[in-house]
Design a protein around this motif. Structure first.
Motif, PDB file in Angstrom:
ATOM      1  N   ALA A  31       0.837  -1.206   0.000  1.00 12.15           N
ATOM      2  CA  ALA A  31       0.000   0.000   0.000  1.00 12.15           C
ATOM      3  C   ALA A  31       0.871   1.255   0.000  1.00 12.15           C
ATOM      4  CB  ALA A  31      -0.933  -0.006   1.209  1.00 12.15           C
ATOM      5  N   VAL A  32       1.925   1.245   0.800  1.00 13.47           N
ATOM      6  CA  VAL A  32       2.839   2.404   0.845  1.00 13.47           C
ATOM      7  C   VAL A  32       3.569   2.559  -0.477  1.00 13.47           C
ATOM      8  CG1 VAL A  32       4.880   3.361   1.969  1.00 13.47           C
ATOM      9  CG2 VAL A  32       3.107   2.261   3.343  1.00 13.47           C
ATOM     10  N   GLN A  33       4.054   1.447  -1.003  1.00 10.32           N
ATOM     11  CA  GLN A  33       4.832   1.485  -2.237  1.00 10.32           C
ATOM     12  C   GLN A  33       3.998   1.984  -3.411  1.00 10.32           C
ATOM     13  OE1 GLN A  33       6.543  -2.292  -3.194  1.00 10.32           O
ATOM     14  NE2 GLN A  33       7.837  -1.508  -4.841  1.00 10.32           N
ATOM     15  N   ASN A  34       2.708   1.602  -3.457  1.00  4.86           N
ATOM     16  CA  ASN A  34       1.848   1.980  -4.576  1.00  4.86           C
ATOM     17  C   ASN A  34       1.026   3.241  -4.315  1.00  4.86           C
ATOM     18  OD1 ASN A  34       2.630  -0.353  -6.042  1.00  4.86           O
ATOM     19  ND2 ASN A  34       1.151  -1.584  -4.898  1.00  4.86           N
ATOM     20  N   LYS A  35       1.331   3.912  -3.171  1.00  4.03           N
ATOM     21  CA  LYS A  35       0.620   5.160  -2.825  1.00  4.03           C
ATOM     22  C   LYS A  35      -0.889   4.917  -2.711  1.00  4.03           C
ATOM     23  CE  LYS A  35       4.395   7.720  -3.268  1.00  4.03           C
ATOM     24  NZ  LYS A  35       5.033   8.389  -2.123  1.00  4.03           N
ATOM     25  N   ARG A  36      -1.274   3.816  -2.077  1.00  2.00           N
ATOM     26  CA  ARG A  36      -2.688   3.472  -1.943  1.00  2.00           C
ATOM     27  C   ARG A  36      -3.066   3.312  -0.464  1.00  2.00           C
ATOM     28  NH1 ARG A  36      -5.221   1.739  -6.555  1.00  2.00           N
ATOM     29  NH2 ARG A  36      -6.697   0.501  -5.319  1.00  2.00           N
ATOM     30  N   THR A  37      -2.499   4.121   0.376  1.00  2.00           N
ATOM     31  CA  THR A  37      -2.803   4.047   1.800  1.00  2.00           C
ATOM     32  C   THR A  37      -4.183   4.625   2.091  1.00  2.00           C
ATOM     33  OG1 THR A  37      -1.639   6.136   2.124  1.00  2.00           O
ATOM     34  CG2 THR A  37      -0.407   4.112   2.553  1.00  2.00           C
ATOM     35  N   SER A  38      -4.849   4.046   3.067  1.00  2.00           N
ATOM     36  CA  SER A  38      -6.181   4.497   3.452  1.00  2.00           C
ATOM     37  C   SER A  38      -6.082   5.656   4.439  1.00  2.00           C
ATOM     38  CB  SER A  38      -6.958   3.338   4.077  1.00  2.00           C
ATOM     39  OG  SER A  38      -8.199   3.755   4.576  1.00  2.00           O
ATOM     40  N   HIS A  39      -7.234   6.313   4.676  1.00  2.00           N
ATOM     41  CA  HIS A  39      -7.254   7.408   5.655  1.00  2.00           C
ATOM     42  C   HIS A  39      -7.438   6.890   7.073  1.00  2.00           C
ATOM     43  CE1 HIS A  39     -11.540   6.542   5.215  1.00  2.00           C
ATOM     44  NE2 HIS A  39     -11.727   7.171   6.354  1.00  2.00           N
ATOM     45  N   ALA A  40      -7.838   5.595   7.234  1.00  2.00           N
ATOM     46  CA  ALA A  40      -8.073   5.056   8.579  1.00  2.00           C
ATOM     47  C   ALA A  40      -7.821   3.557   8.591  1.00  2.00           C
ATOM     48  CB  ALA A  40      -9.503   5.357   9.042  1.00  2.00           C
ATOM     49  N   TYR A  41      -7.124   3.102   9.636  1.00  2.00           N
ATOM     50  CA  TYR A  41      -6.828   1.678   9.805  1.00  2.00           C
ATOM     51  C   TYR A  41      -7.275   1.242  11.201  1.00  2.00           C
ATOM     52  CZ  TYR A  41      -3.772   2.021   5.708  1.00  2.00           C
ATOM     53  OH  TYR A  41      -3.280   2.222   4.444  1.00  2.00           O
ATOM     54  N   LYS A 141     -17.570  11.480  12.632  1.00  2.00           N
ATOM     55  CA  LYS A 141     -17.697  12.503  11.597  1.00  2.00           C
ATOM     56  C   LYS A 141     -16.364  12.734  10.890  1.00  2.00           C
ATOM     57  CE  LYS A 141     -19.940  15.650   9.303  1.00  2.00           C
ATOM     58  NZ  LYS A 141     -20.964  15.253   8.325  1.00  2.00           N
ATOM     59  N   THR A 142     -15.284  12.714  11.665  1.00  2.00           N
ATOM     60  CA  THR A 142     -13.960  12.914  11.067  1.00  2.00           C
ATOM     61  C   THR A 142     -13.583  11.745  10.171  1.00  2.00           C
ATOM     62  OG1 THR A 142     -13.323  14.145  13.049  1.00  2.00           O
ATOM     63  CG2 THR A 142     -11.546  13.435  11.595  1.00  2.00           C
ATOM     64  N   LEU A 143     -13.948  10.517  10.583  1.00  2.00           N
ATOM     65  CA  LEU A 143     -13.647   9.347   9.747  1.00  2.00           C
ATOM     66  C   LEU A 143     -14.502   9.326   8.486  1.00  2.00           C
ATOM     67  CD1 LEU A 143     -13.249   6.505  12.409  1.00  2.00           C
ATOM     68  CD2 LEU A 143     -11.467   7.808  11.268  1.00  2.00           C
ATOM     69  N   GLU A 144     -15.720   9.878   8.565  1.00  2.00           N
ATOM     70  CA  GLU A 144     -16.579   9.919   7.385  1.00  2.00           C
ATOM     71  C   GLU A 144     -16.026  10.878   6.336  1.00  2.00           C
ATOM     72  OE1 GLU A 144     -20.316  11.068   9.033  1.00  2.00           O
ATOM     73  OE2 GLU A 144     -21.071   9.025   9.099  1.00  2.00           O
ATOM     74  N   GLU A 145     -15.599  12.061   6.775  1.00  2.00           N
ATOM     75  CA  GLU A 145     -15.071  13.078   5.867  1.00  2.00           C
ATOM     76  C   GLU A 145     -13.714  13.539   6.383  1.00  2.00           C
ATOM     77  OE1 GLU A 145     -17.982  16.120   5.669  1.00  2.00           O
ATOM     78  OE2 GLU A 145     -19.588  14.794   4.980  1.00  2.00           O
ATOM     79  N   PRO A 146     -12.686  12.716   6.206  1.00  2.00           N
ATOM     80  CA  PRO A 146     -11.369  13.045   6.787  1.00  2.00           C
ATOM     81  C   PRO A 146     -10.709  14.214   6.070  1.00  2.00           C
ATOM     82  CG  PRO A 146     -11.198  11.126   5.371  1.00  2.00           C
ATOM     83  CD  PRO A 146     -12.662  11.459   5.453  1.00  2.00           C
ATOM     84  N   PRO A 147     -10.000  15.043   6.816  1.00  2.00           N
ATOM     85  CA  PRO A 147      -9.230  16.117   6.166  1.00  2.00           C
ATOM     86  C   PRO A 147      -8.131  15.530   5.285  1.00  2.00           C
ATOM     87  CG  PRO A 147      -9.431  16.456   8.547  1.00  2.00           C
ATOM     88  CD  PRO A 147      -9.885  15.067   8.270  1.00  2.00           C
ATOM     89  N   ALA A 148      -7.679  16.318   4.349  1.00  2.00           N
ATOM     90  CA  ALA A 148      -6.577  15.873   3.492  1.00  2.00           C
ATOM     91  C   ALA A 148      -5.301  15.725   4.307  1.00  2.00           C
ATOM     92  CB  ALA A 148      -6.371  16.880   2.362  1.00  2.00           C
ATOM     93  N   LYS A 149      -4.474  14.750   3.922  1.00  2.00           N
ATOM     94  CA  LYS A 149      -3.168  14.526   4.549  1.00  2.00           C
ATOM     95  C   LYS A 149      -3.279  14.152   6.032  1.00  2.00           C
ATOM     96  CE  LYS A 149      -1.013  15.589   0.737  1.00  2.00           C
ATOM     97  NZ  LYS A 149      -0.290  14.562  -0.039  1.00  2.00           N
TER      98      LYS A 149
END
Length: 565
Positions: A31-41, A141-149
């Motif tokens: 996921a890190v290598q392909n730039k496909r990381t999620s916003h929450a784990y 609410k934050t997990l539903e619409e997470p801020p960028a970065k």
């Protein structure tokens, strides 16, 4: 520099150093290598299996200036600051002590600001199941619409306590217990790195005591090394873990095999006097029984205590498999009692007497010897049963029909529908009122608790007026259960009234009785309803046509099936 515990010194700094979680680490690396990381784990699993370590490594990897195949380089400025806990953009929070709404709201407000040093701001929330319900709602609410970065990594040992709405908005990874062989391999690596002499059997005992947790294994080994003056010996490991020496266990077990109760009790008291853990004692007995059962089944390669294989071979013939199974059951019962009692010695003594009892051995042998007699008796019983079946075959059909008739009558008696209340609703019933109730029925079901919703899933409204609704149940059992539950009936009525904005009664009926009650009503009140009809029918089938018309007006044309006799 102050001394650091081994589990801190040897905490993994990259994914390849994590023990026993290859599937998870490979997924995260890709996921890190392909730039496909999620916003929450969500990392969940038993203690000491690498959840927090993987969270820290992932936080470094997505911010690393020179990542290598998804791994952090641990050489750049970002990685060094992260390793020394100086990177402001990686925030670790202990939910056990910061579990209120205000703390989570503060995180939510600060998450809106961009990272200061790294590319991503990472929040690692440990023991997230400790958050209050209000805190979870604030986080949702934050997990539903997470801020960028911004990336959230939640870690917990009890995922069942986390709301499903939170879990559904994360990528979940389940960490498994680390195998004994993997723990042994890691412990030996640490010992060799620290240039510490060690006994192989001591490492094996520590790996067993760790119960699948790498951190626990390193902590126990650290304690054993300190106890033994920078040397890991078997005695040190036994003292620290409370485990038994093999010679103690075998001597005690031989007395049990020979039904020598007095000697077995003496050995038990000696074991407890040396400070051995009762829990370790019971676990060791069960493990020993398991190895003996495997040996008697010719599964030598699967035994866990290879160091005493020769001793096990000597005593395996002293036990039958049935007796070994019985000893396991006795010890398992004792384990459950030990958890809730202060009389530990008494329970262990009773366990020893039961396991070494001659009567117990005799009863086991009697069971084995009487197998042939039992088989003979079973065959005789089978012959008698076949004869009885032949005698009953001539009258079986009649008796079955009689039983069905009796059951049908008894079931009718057990179910009582409130006909007057149903008739009151049918007097003013309209198709429009029924459609209105059916439209809000799914919403009404969602307002019920899960258990009540399950019972109501086999029901549906079949007639309605402005003052009430008739609800039919597919199964008489649930009809009776709901009818007798006054609290549930009140809940249903309150929910219905809140949705339709007026007072309405709810009357229940069994579905198999509904056609009969409906027909009875039409027959009794057909004359009254006929006067309100505009069209008169002057044919020989006038009464039948009126009944059909009345039924269509009450229940809707699409709900009426006309069958010719």
């Amino acid at each position: 520099m102050a001394y650091q515990a081994l589990y801190r010194v040897f905490r993994p700094q990259d994914f390849s150093s994590v023990v026993g979680q290859e599937v998870i680490t490979k997924t995260l690396k890709n996921a890190v290598q392909n730039k496909r990381t999620s916003h929450a784990y969500l990392f969940c699993g038993p203690r000491g299996t690498g959840k927090t370590s993987c969270a820290k490594i992932l936080a470094k990897a997505i911010n690393c200036l020179n990542p290598q195949d998804g791994e952090p380089c641990n050489e750049c400025e970002i990685c060094k600051d992260a390793n020394e806990n100086r990177l402001n953009d990686i925030i670790e929070i202990d939910a056990a002590s910061n579990n209120g709404v205000e703390e989570i709201r503060e995180i939510r407000d600060k998450a809106k600001y961009a990272p200061t040093q790294a590319e991503y701001k990472v929040y690692i929330i440990d023991e997230v199941h400790m958050l209050s319900q209000g805190a979870f709602n604030a986080l949702l609410k934050t997990l539903e619409e997470p801020p960028a970065k911004v990336v959230f990594i939640l870690a917990t040992t009890e995922p069942q306590k986390i709301p499903a709405t939170i879990i559904s908005r994360t990528q979940r990874f389940d960490f498994r217990r680390i195998s004994k062989s993997e723990i042994i391999q890691r412990l030996e690596f640490v010992l060799n790195d620290q240039k510490i002499k060690f006994d192989d059997e001591a490492v094996n005992i520590i790996a067993t005591a760790a119960e699948g947790g790498m951190r626990d294994a390193l902590s126990i080994m650290d304690q054993a090394i300190s106890f033994g003056d920078d040397e890991l010996t078997l005695d040190n490991a036994l003292q620290v873990t409370g485990a038994l020496r093999n010679d103690q266990l075998l001597s005690y077990f031989k007395d049990i095999a020979e039904n020598n109760t007095s000697e077995a009790l003496k050995k038990l008291n000696n074991i407890l006097a040396t400070g051995r853990s009762p829990q370790r004692l019971t676990e060791s007995i069960i493990t020993l029984c398991r190895d003996l059962i495997l040996l008697k089944s010719d599964n030598v390669e699967q035994i866990s205590q290879t160091s005493i294989k020769k001793d096990l071979e000597e005593i395996k013939d002293l036990f039958t498999q049935d007796r070994l199974f019985n000893i396991v059951n006795i010890v398992s019962d004792t384990q459950r009692n030990l958890k809730n009692s202060n009389q530990i010695d008494i329970y262990l003594e009773i366990m020893t007497v039961k396991a070494a009892s001659k009567e117990e051995t005799k009863s086991q042998n009697n069971v084995i010897e009487s197998d042939s007699k039992l088989n003979d008796k079973i065959s005789q019983l089978e012959n008698k049963i076949s004869q009885l079946q032949e005698k009953l075959s001539s009258t079986s059909k009649v008796s079955i029909q009689e039983k069905k008739a009796v059951r049908k009558k008894s079931s009718k008696k057990s179910i009582s529908s409130n006909k007057p209340a149903i008739f009151d609703i049918l007097k003013a019933a309209t198709k429009e009122a029924l459609n209105e109730v059916r439209e809000i029925w799914p919403d009404m079901m969602q307002m019920l608790p899960i258990t009540q919703r399950a019972m109501m899933n086999v029901s549906n409204p079949v007639a309605a007026s402005n003052e009430g609704v008739v609800v039919a149940f597919d199964y008489a059992l649930w009809f009776e259960k709901v009818t007798q539950d006054q609290e549930m009936m009140d809940t249903l009525k309150n929910n219905l009234n809140s949705l339709v904005k007026r007072n309405m009664d709810i009357v229940l009926v069994a579905k198999n009785q509904w056609p009969e009650i409906r027909h009875e009503y039409i027959q009794e009140h057909g004359a009254d309803l006929k006067n309100s009809e505009e069209d008169e029918i002057d044919t020989s089938t006038e009464q039948e046509s009126k009944a059909v018309k009345i039924a269509e007006n009450l229940f809707g044309k699409e709900n009426i099936n006309i069958k010719e006799d």
